[in-house]
Scaffold this motif. Structure first.
Motif, PDB file in Angstrom:
ATOM      1  N   GLY A   1      15.440  74.619  41.173  1.00 46.92           N
ATOM      2  CA  GLY A   1      16.272  74.783  40.229  1.00 46.92           C
ATOM      3  C   GLY A   1      16.205  76.244  39.791  1.00 46.92           C
ATOM      4  N   HIS A   2      14.970  76.861  39.883  1.00 45.97           N
ATOM      5  CA  HIS A   2      15.174  78.500  39.536  1.00 45.97           C
ATOM      6  C   HIS A   2      15.610  79.225  40.812  1.00 45.97           C
ATOM      7  CE1 HIS A   2      12.874  78.168  35.788  1.00 45.97           C
ATOM      8  NE2 HIS A   2      11.969  77.593  36.447  1.00 45.97           N
ATOM      9  N   TYR A   3      15.291  78.933  41.818  1.00 45.73           N
ATOM     10  CA  TYR A   3      15.928  79.577  42.898  1.00 45.73           C
ATOM     11  C   TYR A   3      17.300  79.472  43.167  1.00 45.73           C
ATOM     12  CZ  TYR A   3      11.517  80.232  45.435  1.00 45.73           C
ATOM     13  OH  TYR A   3       9.953  81.040  45.554  1.00 45.73           O
TER      14      TYR A   3
ATOM     15  N   LEU B   1      19.799  82.845  43.214  1.00 43.05           N
ATOM     16  CA  LEU B   1      20.557  82.988  44.268  1.00 43.05           C
ATOM     17  C   LEU B   1      22.105  82.824  43.960  1.00 43.05           C
ATOM     18  CD1 LEU B   1      18.440  81.081  46.886  1.00 43.05           C
ATOM     19  CD2 LEU B   1      18.858  83.735  46.634  1.00 43.05           C
ATOM     20  N   ALA B   2      22.462  82.312  42.840  1.00 47.53           N
ATOM     21  CA  ALA B   2      23.836  82.031  42.536  1.00 47.53           C
ATOM     22  C   ALA B   2      24.358  83.292  41.893  1.00 47.53           C
ATOM     23  CB  ALA B   2      24.198  80.765  41.465  1.00 47.53           C
ATOM     24  N   LEU B   3      23.425  84.236  41.458  1.00 50.57           N
ATOM     25  CA  LEU B   3      23.803  85.537  40.931  1.00 50.57           C
ATOM     26  C   LEU B   3      24.459  86.548  41.666  1.00 50.57           C
ATOM     27  CD1 LEU B   3      20.627  85.925  38.318  1.00 50.57           C
ATOM     28  CD2 LEU B   3      23.243  85.239  37.827  1.00 50.57           C
ATOM     29  N   TRP B   4      24.102  86.162  43.285  1.00 51.69           N
ATOM     30  CA  TRP B   4      24.555  86.940  44.301  1.00 51.69           C
ATOM     31  C   TRP B   4      26.024  86.673  44.699  1.00 51.69           C
ATOM     32  CZ3 TRP B   4      22.084  91.387  46.622  1.00 51.69           C
ATOM     33  CH2 TRP B   4      20.649  91.365  46.184  1.00 51.69           C
ATOM     34  N   ARG B   5      27.161  87.595  44.434  1.00 48.54           N
ATOM     35  CA  ARG B   5      28.417  87.545  44.595  1.00 48.54           C
ATOM     36  C   ARG B   5      28.698  88.223  45.737  1.00 48.54           C
ATOM     37  NH1 ARG B   5      30.826  90.422  41.137  1.00 48.54           N
ATOM     38  NH2 ARG B   5      28.679  91.327  40.701  1.00 48.54           N
ATOM     39  N   GLY B   6      28.032  88.833  46.491  1.00 52.84           N
ATOM     40  CA  GLY B   6      28.179  89.690  47.791  1.00 52.84           C
ATOM     41  C   GLY B   6      27.077  90.521  47.993  1.00 52.84           C
TER      42      GLY B   6
END
Length: 447
Positions: A120-122, A126-131
């Motif tokens: 869940g933390h990972y 990783l969802a914060l990266w948009r490019g």
């Protein structure tokens, strides 16, 4: 204020974009300061980054002008750009910086003992990266100079998440996650190993072997090296048909009940069994040391120890599938109760732990009914109104009975270096738990 650096640069206040009219170099300067929030960045370093070793004569004055404009633009949002010696710093504050949030979540994942919590933390990190980092304000050279550490941390997080997923029996998700990333990093051997294992476990052995062949050829052509030892060994095991590759390692000190792994029964009391994990509370975590990876395990365990009726186990599992958020909340409560109960049982003077346990025991008492079992004996059972908290209330009731029983003072903690399991020692002569391996040739002084 919300600053987004992991992708195109963006600055938002209450969801609305700001700083849209600022120059690219101004946004780049602000991004550099945000990546180093709380620390001064020397003016010379800013000049070097903004003009890539070829600054104009007016570079220092231009930086000063940029900082003045940024201060004016950010002042309404209470974001401060301070002068520190021969440099500038964005002060830490209530504003959110996605790069800092990413680093914090990866750290929490590394510390998490529960594989579900770790994933869940990972996932959130990783969802914060948009490019690519600062996709619209930095070129590849500047990006590598600014974000090398962040980029490596991102790849490491992907690898560790994939390995955790494989350990939980989720190879399909690993294949989906890694396929696009391997196109960008085809020589990343740890990624390749995880993908090979995932492909093998989804019945795509030929693809796994072809992936190894492509990786080996690429490493030889570009770097003049062979794959590392771990990747070569994985390839050899696939060629030999090693059956251990077909499934994740099973937990140690566990038994299979229905489709769930449950810990061995070692203590003689449900409240103590609830505290005990496959690898105990001491030493390094062994595979499967967190015996509550999901709500289904909690429900099956409660039924297996006859704390709830078997028909209720199936009903609870169905209910958990229909309400995953509610099930996750109930599981989190159970884990917190387990930690407090362990502290309470190992230290009778811990008033905080006792108070936390007592609160749940009181809640359980209010949601219980006295029923007659098939054996003709009466017993307290959580009522259906308890919902998904039924297993928690069932074990809380057992814990309350133990804490009110003089046997509570015969609870012992196994001193084994990798154990720490709890057991009842009514004879006063036992030293080790019933695991059988704890006292054999180990330096296991009491903790």
């Amino acid at each position: 204020m919300d600053f987004q650096l992991l992708g195109p640069f963006a600055a938002r206040h209450e969801g609305r974009p700001v700083l849209l009219g600022s120059r690219r170099q101004e946004r780049c300067l602000l991004a550099v300061l945000l990546l180093n929030a709380g620390h001064s960045v020397p003016t010379g370093r800013l000049i070097d980054l903004l003009w890539d070793d070829a600054p104009p004569a007016s570079a220092r004055a231009t930086v000063h002008t940029y900082v003045g404009r940024l201060r004016a633009a950010l002042r309404p949002y209470e974001v401060s750009v301070e002068t520190r010696h021969d440099g500038y710093a964005v002060e830490r504050g209530p504003h959110r910086i996605d790069a800092q949030e990413f680093t914090g979540l990866v750290g929490q994942a590394a510390d998490a003992r529960d594989p579900v919590e770790r994933i869940g933390h990972y996932d959130r990190a990783l969802a914060l990266w948009r490019g690519p980092l600062l996709a619209d304000v930095a070129d590849d050279r500047l990006r590598s100079r600014l974000g090398g550490r962040l980029g490596e941390l991102r790849l490491s997080a992907v690898e560790r998440r994939a390995e955790t997923q494989l350990g939980m029996g989720l190879p399909e998700r690993v294949v989906a996650d890694l396929t696009p990333l391997l196109q960008e990093h085809p020589a990343r051997e740890r990624l390749v190993a995880a993908q090979m294992t995932a492909l093998h476990r989804t019945g795509r052995r030929a693809e796994a072997l072809r992936l190894y062949g492509r990786t080996r050829a690429l490493l030889a052509t570009d770097l003049g090296i062979e794959p590392n030892h771990e990747l070569r060994t994985l390839h050899e095991r696939m060629l030999s048909g090693d059956p251990r590759l077909d499934r994740p390692p099973g937990p140690v000190y566990a038994v299979r009940v229905d489709d769930e792994w449950l810990p061995w029964s070692t203590s003689g009391h449900p409240a103590l069994e609830f505290c005990n994990t496959y690898a105990g509370w001491g030493g390094d975590r062994l595979p499967g040391s967190e015996w509550l990876p999901g709500y289904a395990t909690l429900a099956v365990w409660a039924g297996h120890l006859d704390l709830i009726e078997e028909r209720q186990t199936a009903r609870l599992r169905e209910q958990a599938l229909r309400g995953p958020d509610e099930a996750a909340a109930a599981l989190d409560e159970a884990r917190r109760f387990r930690t407090d109960l362990y502290a309470c049982l190992t230290d009778p003077r811990d008033g905080r732990a006792f108070k936390a346990v007592a609160q749940v025991v009181e809640e359980a008492a209010g949601r219980s009914a006295f029923t007659r079992g098939e054996d003709g004996l009466g017993r307290w059972r959580p009522s259906p109104a308890a919902g998904l908290r039924m297993p928690l209330y069932a074990v809380a009731h057992a814990a309350g009975e133990l804490l009110a029983d003089p046997r509570r003072f015969t609870v012992r903690r196994c001193p084994g270096r990798d154990c720490g399991w709890l057991f009842l020692d009514e004879s006063g002569r036992r030293r080790w738990c019933s695991l059988g391996a704890c006292g054999e040739g180990r330096d296991a002084g009491a903790r």
